[in-house]
Design an enzyme around this catalytic site. Structure first.
Site, PDB file in Angstrom:
ATOM      1  N   LEU A   7     -25.769 -28.600  49.642  1.00 38.14           N
ATOM      2  CA  LEU A   7     -24.858 -27.459  49.850  1.00 38.14           C
ATOM      3  C   LEU A   7     -24.709 -26.607  48.587  1.00 38.14           C
ATOM      4  O   LEU A   7     -24.405 -27.131  47.510  1.00 38.14           O
ATOM      5  CB  LEU A   7     -23.481 -27.984  50.287  1.00 38.14           C
ATOM      6  CG  LEU A   7     -22.484 -26.907  50.749  1.00 38.14           C
ATOM      7  CD1 LEU A   7     -22.911 -26.286  52.061  1.00 38.14           C
ATOM      8  CD2 LEU A   7     -21.078 -27.492  50.859  1.00 38.14           C
ATOM      9  N   ASP A   8     -24.916 -25.320  48.726  1.00 38.23           N
ATOM     10  CA  ASP A   8     -24.706 -24.350  47.638  1.00 38.23           C
ATOM     11  C   ASP A   8     -25.560 -24.645  46.409  1.00 38.23           C
ATOM     12  O   ASP A   8     -25.194 -24.270  45.293  1.00 38.23           O
ATOM     13  CB  ASP A   8     -23.219 -24.295  47.224  1.00 38.23           C
ATOM     14  CG  ASP A   8     -22.328 -23.848  48.364  1.00 38.23           C
ATOM     15  OD1 ASP A   8     -22.821 -23.118  49.229  1.00 38.23           O
ATOM     16  OD2 ASP A   8     -21.151 -24.230  48.401  1.00 38.23           O
TER      17      ASP A   8
END
Lengths: 283, 283, 283, 283
Positions: free
Chosen positions: C226-227
Site C-alpha cells: 500500500l502506498d
C-alpha cells in the site's frame, strides 16, 4: 525603533481582545503589529502584539505587576520581550559548515537580531570561520564514553555566556534528554528531510532509494523524541532522476540554510508560539 | 455558523484596536478571526474581524447607527457583511472553458460561498456546461460596432439579477471605462502572465520568445488601465526549453484556474481590502 | 503528427547509442525527441526516442523482427508505441469527484491522448458527470463480503473494453494483490500526502496533528504494498496555523488534481520508465 | 573522473545523432550523459554529450581535426571542453557581499568547478572576505569621468589572469558595449527581479509599489541591451502585505544567491547553450 513584544496563549474567551487592547491603550501604546489566532479544536487564543516604546507611559520594569491581574483573569501563559534585549545565541556545529557560514553572514549583515557569544563544536574544522567573524570557538570533543562530561562542559559554557537559544547548525551528535529538558523550546535543529518523512539517519540516501520527486528540509524545536519536536519551518526543492545522492546533498544544502535561517530569525523576532507540539508563526 | 465580518481602513491612530474591541465586547461578540495590518509608508490601519452572531446582542439592522460614531471618530472606511448574505456572482466567459469548469465545480461542491444567478458569454460554446450546473446562460454577442449596446445589455442583465461580483473567466473582450467604473473592485480578471510582465496580448507567446524559465498567472481587480488593477493573487510554474508555446498554454491553464479561484474565494470570504492600488489579503 | 516512441532499458554498455541511432537512421527516421539516462548506481541505460513516421521506411508491423537482434545483443527491455494507438483508460472513482471532473475536462479538451471507454464506481454519485461527458458509468458495489466477486466483475469489464490503464481518481477501496498483479505498472493512484510521509489512512488529519508547514500529494503506480509503488509525481502547497483540517482538504484537492493529471499525461505520452521501484520521467 | 563535454548546435537533419554516436563509438567513448533538444520553431538541433576519457582512444589534441569533417557536413557550431581544464572565473562586486560570500563558500567546498584568480571591485568593502578565501582583490574605482580607463584596467587584469568567465555578483556599474562585446556569453549577471518585469533600477521598490504577490531574481548573460540578455535561471518567493521594502530586500537576497549560483554552476559544468537570445539548460 525600540519596541516591546507580548506573546500570549490562553483558553479562548470573550473580552480577551478588549482587555489587552484597553491595557495597552491605557499606557498610550503605539501598536505596530498585532496578530491573533483562535485554534477552535483546542479552544485556544494565541496573540502577538508589538508596540513602539517611545510614547509608552508604563515603565517596562513595572509591566509584570501591571499586566499580571489581566493574565490571571484569563489564565494566560505570557511573556514580554524588548527589542533592546538581544537574544544570546550559541551555535553548535560539527564539520559541515554551510549552515554556519550562512548564519554568521546573516548575523554580521544585521539580519539576525541577536548576540552570538560563542560557537561550540566537536571538531576543529570551523575555527577559521569563527575567527573571521570574531566569535569565540570552543571545541568540546564528544565520544561514546564521555558524552555526559561533554554535555556538562557544554552546559557550563552556555551558562557562563548567558545563552538563551541554541542553534544546531548540522551538529551531528544527539543531545541527551537532560540537555534538551534544560532548554525547552530553546534548541532549534535543522533536519535534512521533509519531516515526518525520513526522520533519523541518512535522509538523502533514503529519499534517493524511495525515488521521491521533491526533497525537503525541516527546522524544529528539539524535544526528547528525535526529529519529533514542533516544526517551525519546512521547504522543498524539485529533483529528478538525473540527481544522484551527491546532487541531493548539494541541492539539500540550499534548503537547509534557508529553512534554518528562517526559523532562527522568527524565533529571534518573537514570532513563534508553541502549543500542542506545533507552532504558530506570527509572520 | 452564522457570522458577521467587519472590514476597516483608516489613518493609523492610538486607541483604534481598543475602540473596536470594546464595541464588539459590549454586544458580547464571540470573535472567531481577527487580523490587522499597519502600513507604515501610508500611515494606514487595516483590519478584518469576524464574529459568531449566535450570542451577539446587537441586531445587525442596528449595526450601522451603533458603529458609525466610532467610524466617524477615526475617519474609517468600513463595511460589514453577513455570511448569510451570499454574494451574487456573474461569470463572463468566451470560448476557453477551463476556468469556468473549475469555478462551477468549486461552486457546486460548496467551496465558493455565493450564488451564481447567470453566466454571460459572447459565444454559444459553453452553454451545455452551464446547463449541466443549472445556471442560466445568456449570449450577448460583441462586435466592433455594437460594443456600447452589448454592454448596456450586459449591465441590464447584471442589475436584473442583483449581481455584486463579476468574474472574467478568460472573457476575451476589454470592458469599457464606463462599465468598470460602474463596478469598482467588483470585477475580477485572470491574466495569463506574471504581471507586470507581459501585460496585454499573447503573453504565452511573448514569454516563449523571451526565454523565461517560469510562467505565471495573475488575478486582479479590473480598473480603467488594462492589466493594471490591484493584484489579488499570483503564482508561477517552472518551464524548460522543452516546452513549446502549446505546452506553455497547457501548463498555464492550471495556474489560471488556481489563481483565479483563490482570488474569487478570498473576495467572497471578505478577505480582501484594497488601498493604494494594492490588496491586503487577510488569509 | 504520426509518431512512434521507443522506450528502452538495459545494462549500460558502449555502443548502445550508436546502435540505436544507426538503426533509426537506416530507415530514415526523423527524430523529434530523444532523451537518455544513465543510472550509475544500477549500471543501467534508459532511453526514450520519438520519431515522425512520415518518412520512416520500415513498416511498423515489421519493427519487432527488425529491432529484436539489437535488443538481444544488448539485453534490452523495450517497447514501442504508436501515437495513433490511443491508450484505453478506465477511471475508478468513489464519491469525491474533483479528480474525475478534472480528468474528464482534460480528456475532452484534448490534453489527454487516450480513449476512456468506461468509468467504474462503487457509488451512484458521479453518474451525471459521466453522462455529461458521454462515458458509460458502471456501478460495482463493494462490501466486506463481496470483494472477490466485485473485483471479478471489474476485471470482466476492463477486459471487455480492452483497458490498458486504470486511474484511481480517489477510489476509496484497496485493490487485492491479484488485481494489482494483473495490471503491473498499469494502475495509477493519487495519494493525498507527500509520500512516504502519512501513508495509509487520513493523511490530512495526521498532517494537521503533526503541525507540518506544507502538505502534499503523490501519484504512483500501485503495487502489492500500500502506498509504496514507484512515485510518478509529487507536489506540495504551503499551509499555516490558520488552516484547519477542512482547509487542508480544500487546498489538498488542488494538489491532487494536478499531481494525478500530470502522472496520467506522462504515462499516456509514454514518458515514464520504471526501474528499481522508481520512475524516470522523460519530460 | 576525467571527462570531455561536447556542445553542438546546428540545423536539424536526419542522421545527426547517428553521425555523432558513431564518431564517439569509433574511439571507444564511454558516454556518461547525453541530452539533445530539437527546437521545431527554429529547426535547430542542440546537443550535449559527456564521456569518460579513461578508455577514449582519440588524443584530445587530435579531436578538432578528427571531428571537423562531421561538423562541416552538418554546419555545426560546436565546442569541446575538458573537465580537467577548469574555467577561470573573475567575480565583480561592489558593496553588497551576500552573493560573493555565497559563491566563495561554494567554490571552497568544491561545488563550483573553477579557479578564481581574482576579484575586482570598485570599493574596498569586501577585501577581508577575499583575503579569508585567499583570493587576490583588486580595487578599480569607477567614476563618471574615468569609466573608459577603469574598464581598460579591468580588462587588463582579466587578460593577465586568463579569465574566461565574469560573474557580476551585485556589481553596481553598467558595463560598456565594448566590454560586453569582448566577452560574449561570458558575463553572468544577477538581476533582482523576475525579468522582464522591473528591469532597470530599484526593482524591489517598484515591486512593492505595484503590489505583486511574488518577487523574483534572474540570472542572465549580459548583452548590449540592459537586463535583456539570455536568461539562464529565475526563481520567485511569495511575499505578503506584511513585507515592506526592507523585507523584500532581505527575502530577495536569498533568491539572488541561489539563482546566481545555479547559473554559474551550470555554465561551469557546460550545461548551457545559447540560441535566439534564450538558453537551453542540459540539466
Amino acid at each position: 525603533m525600540n519596541t516591546a513584544t507580548l506573546l500570549i496563549s490562553c483558553p479562548d474567551r470573550k473580552g480577551l481582545s478588549a482587555a489587552i487592547a484597553n491595557f495597552l491603550y491605557t499606557y498610550n501604546a503605539n501598536i505596530i503589529h498585532s496578530d491573533q489566532h483562535q485554534d477552535e479544536s483546542e479552544n485556544l487564543f494565541l496573540m502577538r502584539v508589538e508596540w513602539d516604546l517611545a510614547d509608552f507611559t508604563l515603565d517596562m520594569n513595572a509591566f509584570q505587576p501591571a499586566f499580571q491581574p489581566i493574565a490571571d483573569r484569563f489564565g494566560m501563559h505570557w511573556q514580554v520581550a524588548l527589542s533592546a534585549q538581544r537574544t544570546r545565541l550559541a551555535i553548535f556545529v560539527s564539520k559541515y559548515d554551510h549552515c554556519l557560514v550562512d548564519l554568521l553572514h546573516r548575523y554580521k549583515s544585521g539580519e539576525l537580531h541577536c548576540d552570538i557569544p560563542l560557537i561550540i563544536s566537536n571538531h576543529e574544522d570551523c575555527r577559521a570561520l569563527a575567527d573571521f567573524y570574531g566569535i569565540p570557538y570552543h571545541v568540546v570533543e564528544v565520544t561514546k564514553d564521555n558524552k555526559a562530561e561533554a554535555e556538562a562542559r557544554q552546559r557550563e559554557l552556555l551558562q557562563a555566556h548567558g545563552v538563551d537559544l541554541i542553534v544546531l547548525a548540522r551538529y551531528m551528535q544527539v543531545l541527551s534528554h537532560e540537555f534538551t529538558a534544560a532548554y525547552p523550546q530553546q534548541v532549534i535543529n535543522i533536519h535534512h528531510s521533509f519531516l515526518p518523512a525520513f526522520d533519523g539517519a541518512k535522509p538523502y540516501h533514503r529519499a534517493f532509494a524511495r525515488g521521491v520527486k521533491l526533497i525537503g528540509a525541516t527546522s524544529h524545536y528539539v524535544t526528547e523524541v528525535l526529529d519529533d519536536g514542533p516544526i517551525i519551518e519546512q521547504d522543498v526543492i524539485r529533483i529528478s532522476h538525473r540527481d544522484d545522492v551527491d546532487e541531493l546533498v548539494l541541492k539539500g544544502r540550499d534548503l537547509e540554510r534557508i529553512v534554518l535561517s528562517r526559523a532562527v530569525k522568527w524565533h529571534l523576532d518573537r514570532r513563534v508560539l508553541v502549543y500542542a507540539n506545533k507552532t504558530v508563526i506570527f509572520s
